[in-house]
Motif scaffolding. Structure first.
Motif, mmCIF file in Angstrom:
data_model
loop_
_atom_site.group_PDB
_atom_site.id
_atom_site.type_symbol
_atom_site.label_atom_id
_atom_site.label_comp_id
_atom_site.label_asym_id
_atom_site.label_seq_id
_atom_site.Cartn_x
_atom_site.Cartn_y
_atom_site.Cartn_z
ATOM 1 N N ILE A 38 0.865 -1.169 0.000
ATOM 2 C CA ILE A 38 0.000 0.000 0.000
ATOM 3 C C ILE A 38 0.910 1.230 0.000
ATOM 4 C CG2 ILE A 38 -1.812 1.236 1.238
ATOM 5 C CD1 ILE A 38 -2.579 -1.430 2.536
ATOM 6 N N GLU A 39 0.736 2.061 -0.982
ATOM 7 C CA GLU A 39 1.641 3.197 -1.165
ATOM 8 C C GLU A 39 1.343 4.340 -0.183
ATOM 9 O OE1 GLU A 39 4.164 2.964 -3.138
ATOM 10 O OE2 GLU A 39 3.552 1.039 -4.000
ATOM 11 N N ARG A 40 2.388 5.059 0.174
ATOM 12 C CA ARG A 40 2.308 6.332 0.905
ATOM 13 C C ARG A 40 1.599 6.220 2.257
ATOM 14 N NH1 ARG A 40 0.058 7.311 -3.883
ATOM 15 N NH2 ARG A 40 -1.924 7.855 -2.867
ATOM 16 N N VAL A 41 1.844 5.147 2.962
ATOM 17 C CA VAL A 41 1.202 4.994 4.268
ATOM 18 C C VAL A 41 2.015 5.729 5.329
ATOM 19 C CG1 VAL A 41 0.589 3.349 6.066
ATOM 20 C CG2 VAL A 41 0.100 2.814 3.690
ATOM 21 N N PRO A 42 1.389 6.612 6.107
ATOM 22 C CA PRO A 42 2.133 7.321 7.160
ATOM 23 C C PRO A 42 2.435 6.403 8.335
ATOM 24 C CG PRO A 42 -0.197 7.866 7.296
ATOM 25 C CD PRO A 42 -0.031 7.009 6.073
ATOM 26 N N GLU A 43 3.527 6.701 9.038
ATOM 27 C CA GLU A 43 3.795 5.976 10.278
ATOM 28 C C GLU A 43 2.823 6.452 11.356
ATOM 29 O OE1 GLU A 43 7.655 5.228 11.863
ATOM 30 O OE2 GLU A 43 8.629 5.351 9.896
ATOM 31 N N LEU A 44 2.335 5.516 12.147
ATOM 32 C CA LEU A 44 1.410 5.824 13.234
ATOM 33 C C LEU A 44 2.049 5.449 14.559
ATOM 34 C CD1 LEU A 44 -1.866 4.266 11.737
ATOM 35 C CD2 LEU A 44 -1.199 6.678 11.699
ATOM 36 N N GLN A 45 1.958 6.329 15.524
ATOM 37 C CA GLN A 45 2.483 6.028 16.851
ATOM 38 C C GLN A 45 1.481 5.132 17.590
ATOM 39 O OE1 GLN A 45 5.653 6.996 17.806
ATOM 40 N NE2 GLN A 45 5.630 7.573 15.630
ATOM 41 N N ILE A 46 1.988 4.112 18.227
ATOM 42 C CA ILE A 46 1.110 3.191 18.953
ATOM 43 C C ILE A 46 1.735 2.807 20.295
ATOM 44 C CG2 ILE A 46 0.148 2.162 16.850
ATOM 45 C CD1 ILE A 46 1.937 -0.369 17.640
ATOM 46 N N LEU A 47 0.896 2.275 21.133
ATOM 47 C CA LEU A 47 1.328 1.536 22.306
ATOM 48 C C LEU A 47 1.067 0.072 21.996
ATOM 49 C CD1 LEU A 47 2.368 1.946 25.230
ATOM 50 C CD2 LEU A 47 -0.012 1.916 25.973
ATOM 51 N N LEU A 48 2.098 -0.730 22.033
ATOM 52 C CA LEU A 48 1.970 -2.173 21.818
ATOM 53 C C LEU A 48 2.018 -2.851 23.177
ATOM 54 C CD1 LEU A 48 2.049 -4.687 19.867
ATOM 55 C CD2 LEU A 48 4.531 -4.593 20.133
ATOM 56 N N THR A 49 1.038 -3.694 23.446
ATOM 57 C CA THR A 49 0.958 -4.345 24.754
ATOM 58 C C THR A 49 0.876 -5.850 24.581
ATOM 59 O OG1 THR A 49 -0.211 -2.442 25.665
ATOM 60 C CG2 THR A 49 -0.320 -4.481 26.927
ATOM 61 N N ASN A 50 1.719 -6.547 25.310
ATOM 62 C CA ASN A 50 1.699 -8.009 25.340
ATOM 63 C C ASN A 50 1.051 -8.438 26.654
ATOM 64 O OD1 ASN A 50 2.151 -10.744 25.180
ATOM 65 N ND2 ASN A 50 4.379 -10.623 25.041
ATOM 66 N N THR A 51 -0.092 -9.098 26.566
ATOM 67 C CA THR A 51 -0.775 -9.553 27.779
ATOM 68 C C THR A 51 -0.031 -10.690 28.459
ATOM 69 O OG1 THR A 51 -2.131 -11.214 26.644
ATOM 70 C CG2 THR A 51 -2.998 -8.953 26.745
ATOM 71 N N ARG A 52 0.894 -11.301 27.721
ATOM 72 C CA ARG A 52 1.666 -12.475 28.185
ATOM 73 C C ARG A 52 0.775 -13.698 28.378
ATOM 74 N NH1 ARG A 52 6.821 -10.319 30.998
ATOM 75 N NH2 ARG A 52 6.377 -8.143 31.458
ATOM 76 N N VAL A 53 -0.440 -13.651 27.862
ATOM 77 C CA VAL A 53 -1.325 -14.812 27.944
ATOM 78 C C VAL A 53 -1.061 -15.686 26.721
ATOM 79 C CG1 VAL A 53 -3.720 -15.617 27.918
ATOM 80 C CG2 VAL A 53 -3.094 -13.590 29.255
ATOM 81 N N PRO A 54 -0.591 -16.926 26.897
ATOM 82 C CA PRO A 54 -0.304 -17.785 25.741
ATOM 83 C C PRO A 54 -1.587 -18.211 25.055
ATOM 84 C CG PRO A 54 -0.077 -19.030 27.775
ATOM 85 C CD PRO A 54 -0.328 -17.609 28.178
ATOM 86 N N ARG A 55 -1.490 -18.466 23.753
ATOM 87 C CA ARG A 55 -2.666 -18.893 23.012
ATOM 88 C C ARG A 55 -2.246 -19.798 21.887
ATOM 89 N NH1 ARG A 55 0.429 -16.755 20.234
ATOM 90 N NH2 ARG A 55 0.391 -14.831 19.061
#
Length: 394
Positions: free
Chosen positions: A222-239
């Motif tokens: 996908i062309e020209r996609v801006p970078e987005l700031q995020i918070l990435l969270t790992n629940t540490r719950v295995p699946r």
């Protein structure tokens, strides 16, 4: 063979929208995650090949003469195109490395992928080298850590063997489109060693970065996609991804008139998100962010409806919502990871408070971005300070 030291990196990946629906022919959007894997390759002249993977506590070495004995089983392909590993080749490598059949631990799979790519790419002229790989990505979290590893290996080995160029650089450089296609092809073979039958999405994101559209086996940037700031969270719950995918399929078979519209709605969310991102040529406006936040909220509800939510994810969404933030699971669900969109003008105190609360829940958080650049060649001066230290988390 080039005698220059190399340092390359590749991003992880997250699914922005479309997880699970993509299994049933709908659109998914995968984006580069700016938590990266780094690889440093140093040519040696002592007839040894050494690989050091400090994240998983692995450091192994072999002599080039011992490895040379395996070369006849790894013939060069015409025009250096990537070649899929055969069961016989994998058996040869397992015997050589002392890995039992059926072993699927991270160390064994990483070693097998390295040996396969090294022998297949370098061919008859095996270079003596030292490879150090370290990563900001947690393993087994659905964030494309193995693909980033395979992409880095493919790029470094193709460069050192002269199959692709060593781009001129001052700080950070990238390869040509033709060379990226070759890198991606070999990285996909490394993913096959590790995962058996991967989709190819993770290594494509690691190679090109940005955002990719995936539908019915077709991957397109996908062309020209801006970078987005995020918070990435790992629940540490295995699946178990396999179990979660099977659960969605069972629901679809049992309630087709209910489930099919939900999956179609998820598809429409992916389409609308792509439209918004591509429309923001001069950057995202406040209105754009409002739409993206609404899409996140709607999709999270849909993912709960199809049965891939989890109390840990519900808690995460409640915590971030209490701070005016919008979150959804990313990947298989049932625990695992979630992304929270951060608008550019958000107060740092708001993010810090959310991170603290999530940390109090036992979760692991990173402030990072999505839409990150793909595989890159670095000068030593462009590397982050103290890069071998794991990324700080809340």
């Amino acid at each position: 063979m080039t005698g220059r030291e190399l340092c390359v990196s590749a991003p992880g990946k997250v699914i922005l929208h479309g997880e699970h629906a993509v299994v049933h022919g709908k659109v998914a959007l995968a984006v580069g995650l700016n938590l990266r894997t780094f690889l440093r390759l140093k040519p040696m002249n002592d007839n040894t090949v050494l690989i050091n993977l400090p994240n998983i506590g692995t450091k192994l070495s072999w002599t080039t003469s011992d490895l040379q004995a395996l070369v006849p089983s790894f013939q060069e392909s015409p025009e250096h195109k990537s070649v899929s590993p055969s069961p016989e080749q994998l058996d040869i490598l397992k015997t050589f490395a002392g890995i039992s059949n059926g072993t699927k631990d991270t160390e064994s799979l990483a070693v097998l992928a390295f040996l396969y790519l090294y022998l297949s790419i370098c061919g008859r002229e095996l270079p003596s080298l030292e490879i150090l790989v370290w990563s900001q990505l947690p393993t087994g979290a659905g964030l494309g850590s193995s693909a980033a590893y395979s992409v880095c290996l493919a790029a470094a080995l193709l460069t050192v063997s002269g199959r692709i160029s060593h781009p001129a650089q001052e700080v950070i450089a990238r390869w040509t489109q033709t060379e990226l296609i070759l890198i991606n092809g070999w990285a996909f073979q490394g993913e096959k060693v590790i995962h058996g039958n991967p989709s190819g999405v993770d290594n494509a994101v690691g190679t090109w970065g940005g955002a990719l559209r995936y539908q019915a086996g077709q991957i397109s940037p996908i062309e020209r996609v801006p970078e987005l700031q995020i918070l990435l969270t790992n629940t540490r719950v295995p699946r178990s991804t396999k179990t979660l995918v099977a659960g969605v399929k069972d629901k679809l078979l049992k309630y087709p008139d209910i489930m099919e519209p939900v999956l179609s709605s998820i598809n429409a969310i992916s389409e609308e998100c792509q439209r918004v991102l591509q429309a923001a040529v001069e950057g995202l406006s406040k209105e754009h962010y409002s739409v993206l936040e609404e899409l996140i909220d709607i999709n999270q509800h849909h993912l709960n409806v199809i049965g891939v939510g989890h109390p840990s994810l519900d808690r995460l969404c409640q915590v971030t919502a209490s701070h005016g933030l919008h979150s959804k699971l990313t990947g298989a669900g049932g625990g695992g990871c979630a992304i929270t969109l951060l608008q550019p003008d958000i107060e740092p105190t708001v993010v810090d408070a959310a991170k603290q609360q999530l940390s109090d829940c036992g979760y692991q958080c990173w402030e990072t971005s999505i839409g990150a650049p793909g595989v890159s060649l670095h000068s030593s001066s462009s590397l982050p300070d103290d890069i071998t230290r794991p990324l700080n988390t809340a």
